[in-house]
Write an enzyme that holds these catalytic residues in place. Structure first.
Site, PDB file in Angstrom:
ATOM      1  CG  ASN A   1      -4.691   3.557   8.970  1.00  0.00           C
ATOM      2  OD1 ASN A   1      -4.860   2.552   8.274  1.00  0.00           O
ATOM      3  ND2 ASN A   1      -4.189   4.681   8.497  1.00  0.00           N
TER       4      ASN A   1
ATOM      5  CD  GLU B   1      -1.168   4.105   8.126  1.00  0.00           C
ATOM      6  OE1 GLU B   1      -0.855   4.546   9.256  1.00  0.00           O
ATOM      7  OE2 GLU B   1      -1.379   4.832   7.136  1.00  0.00           O
TER       8      GLU B   1
ATOM      9  NE  ARG C   1      -3.148   2.608   2.746  1.00  0.00           N
ATOM     10  CZ  ARG C   1      -3.053   3.434   3.778  1.00  0.00           C
ATOM     11  NH1 ARG C   1      -2.412   3.069   4.875  1.00  0.00           N
ATOM     12  NH2 ARG C   1      -3.597   4.626   3.737  1.00  0.00           N
TER      13      ARG C   1
ATOM     14  CG  HIS D   1      -0.710   9.022   3.447  1.00  0.00           C
ATOM     15  ND1 HIS D   1      -0.880   7.689   3.765  1.00  0.00           N
ATOM     16  CD2 HIS D   1      -0.184   9.583   4.551  1.00  0.00           C
ATOM     17  CE1 HIS D   1      -0.463   7.469   5.002  1.00  0.00           C
ATOM     18  NE2 HIS D   1      -0.025   8.602   5.508  1.00  0.00           N
TER      19      HIS D   1
ATOM     20  CE1 TYR E   1       0.781   2.896  13.455  1.00  0.00           C
ATOM     21  CE2 TYR E   1      -1.280   3.912  12.758  1.00  0.00           C
ATOM     22  CZ  TYR E   1      -0.029   3.408  12.456  1.00  0.00           C
ATOM     23  OH  TYR E   1       0.418   3.413  11.159  1.00  0.00           O
TER      24      TYR E   1
ATOM     25  CD  GLU F   1      -3.963   7.862   9.744  1.00  0.00           C
ATOM     26  OE1 GLU F   1      -3.401   8.930  10.034  1.00  0.00           O
ATOM     27  OE2 GLU F   1      -3.552   6.758  10.128  1.00  0.00           O
TER      28      GLU F   1
HETATM   29  O1  IFM Z   1       3.245   7.706   9.855  1.00  0.00           O
HETATM   30  C1  IFM Z   1       1.876   7.777  10.098  1.00  0.00           C
HETATM   31  C2  IFM Z   1       1.102   7.623   8.822  1.00  0.00           C
HETATM   32  O2  IFM Z   1       1.456   8.573   7.871  1.00  0.00           O
HETATM   33  C3  IFM Z   1      -0.375   7.757   9.073  1.00  0.00           C
HETATM   34  N1  IFM Z   1      -0.793   6.897  10.151  1.00  0.00           N
HETATM   35  C4  IFM Z   1      -0.033   6.897  11.357  1.00  0.00           C
HETATM   36  C5  IFM Z   1       1.445   6.708  11.060  1.00  0.00           C
HETATM   37  C6  IFM Z   1       2.262   6.706  12.368  1.00  0.00           C
HETATM   38  O3  IFM Z   1       2.088   7.895  13.052  1.00  0.00           O
END
Ligand code: IFM
Length: 460
Positions: free
Chosen positions: A297, A363, A78, A122, A299, A167
């Site tokens: 995404n 992500e 991706r 992006h 985290y 995002e």
């Molecule tokens: O690096 C970023 C990415 O560009 C978008 N999502 C989160 C990642 C980590 O912060």
């Protein structure tokens, strides 16, 4: 003994990157200036004063990077297109050299047996469009459709997986209200307008991409945080609902045909004394254009406390969790917790509340600064454990029926982490920025085995 977790045969294992974070070549072959070129060239915006001018030099080293991906057995890649590389002024004139670069990249990936997943936006908006007001203006959404048309017309014969935006919360709130990302504005009303035009541009682009690439799959990627209240007090609970609304529900709700959530509309209304007239009646139908997948995404989680409330209870509901080296906020860091359970909860919530046809984790990954040891090996066990536990959480969600079709680790290699410059390392491949040498970390070698086995052994 732990059971081996196997994934479906057609499950897609990949990695993700984005144009500004890796390409470099910021002013080569007719590329126009992006808002990130302008922002990173402005002193005081990026924590270490760095820029994406060279980054990982992927623009010149892409054959080597494809060979690296192939050697790891990666099945999908991706990446994003740089809009100003293709339309230097944002609309109108096409820069053929920009399209040709991506065309070569796509051909190289296909020849290596790696499926390309393209993200159109992006965050590197052409500066020329920002000069006209950027995403708070409806005409930026119109320009996006022109860009989506040019890109999918040129690459749509070979690329069958398209993601309109990455995002939109970051591209709106973080960029136009919190001032942390380009263009660095601090205006919440502008951010709300931007969020609407980002979503609208997505909805308008979906049928255009389908027309240019008839048998392709089209979706959008949202970033979600598991928001949880710091205490059981009514104030913290209310605040959590609000944060979940502005961060998560605002976007997913409109995309799945439910308009914007009423509580968040009420929250934003005071910003618009003359009404939210930038939202036109037909917009919601456009935004809710049927998609083939939702990109997720994930985290970390966000613990929410209402600092202003009087009925705030002191007790905490959640014990502290281990953290990685990444943080929210540039100058006052809040380190990211490692919370795989949040991914499990999120996947269930998204599927059972909104019913996307399928989901890709577009992500997931973590930043640890672990560098080469005396033998040149990068023993990033912390990242390996992070990925292992998140893969296992995703697998558990799939046992409940969540239609998860693939997983893209962020990121293929260390890269420019926006306002944090090169001070974060999310890569499964180490980049020595002096020599541009790439070295797979232990996590990359482990991931390669996961792909070969199409599964993994979870932690005991
Ligand atoms: O690096 C970023 C990415 O560009 C978008 N999502 C989160 C990642 C980590 O912060």
């Amino acid at each position: 003994m732990s059971t081996f977790l196997s994934f479906p045969e057609d499950f897609v294992w990949g990695v993700a990157t984005s144009s500004y974070q890796i390409e470099g070549a910021w002013n080569e072959d007719g590329k126009g200036e992006s808002i990130w070129d302008r922002y990173s060239h402005t002193p005081g915006k990026v924590i270490d004063g760095s820029t994406g001018d060279v980054a990982c030099d992927h623009y010149h080293r892409w054959p080597e990077d494809i060979a690296l991906m192939k050697s790891l057995g990666l099945e999908a890649y991706r990446f994003s297109l740089s809009w100003p590389r293709i339309l230097p002024e944002g609309r109108g004139r096409i820069n053929q050299a920009g399209l040709d670069f991506y065309s070569r990249l796509v051909d190289g990936l296909l020849a290596a047996g790696i499926t390309p997943f393209i993200t159109l936006y992006h965050w590197d908006l052409p500066q020329a469009l920002q000069d006209e007001g950027g995403w708070p203006e409806r005409r930026t959404a119109e320009a996006f459709v022109e860009y989506a048309d040019a890109a999918s017309r040129h690459l749509g014969d070979r690329v069958k997986n398209w993601i309109t935006h990455n995002e939109p919360w970051c591209a709106s709130v973080l960029s136009y209200a919190l001032g942390e990302h380009a263009p660095g504005m601090r205006d919440m009303a502008a951010a709300v307008r931007a969020s609407h035009h980002l979503l609208l541009s997505h909805g308008w682009a979906v049928p255009v991409i389908r027309a240019n690439s008839p048998d392709s799959e089209v979706g959008i990627t949202l970033n979600f945080e598991a928001t949880e209240p710091a205490s059981s007090s009514p104030a913290d609970t209310r605040r959590t609902r609000l944060e979940d609304g502005t961060y998560n529900r605002w976007f997913v709700s409109a995309l799945f045909g439910r308009h914007y959530p009423a509580d968040i509309v009420a929250h934003y209304e005071p910003l618009f004394p003359n009404g939210m007239d930038f939202i036109q009646p037909a917009d919601f139908e456009a935004i809710a254009a049927p998609t083939d997948f939702l990109g997720v995404n994930y985290y970390t989680r966000r613990i929410v406390r209402d600092e202003t409330a009087e009925d705030n209870a002191p007790q905490t509901l959640f014990p502290d969790l281990p953290k990685c080296d990444m943080h929210s906020g540039v100058w006052e860091p809040v380190y990211w917790e490692i919370y795989p359970q949040g991914l499990y909860n999120l996947l269930n919530r998204l599927y059972f509340e909104y019913g996307p046809k399928k989901i890709y984790i577009t992500e997931n990954g973590t930043s640890f600064l672990t560098g080469p040891d005396e033998n040149g090996r990068i023993r990033d066990t912390n990242r390996l454990n992070y990925l292992r536990d998140h893969f296992a959480a995703a697998h558990r969600a799939m046992q409940n029926g969540v239609p998860l079709a693939g997983y893209f680790v962020w990121s293929l290699m260390d890269n420019f982490e926006w306002a944090k410059g090169y001070q974060q390392r999310f890569g499964i491949v180490w980049v020595d920025y002096d020599t541009q040498q790439r070295t797979p970390k232990e996590s990359a070698l482990w991931y390669s085995q996961v792909i070969a086995d199409n599964g993994l052994v979870p932690a005991m």
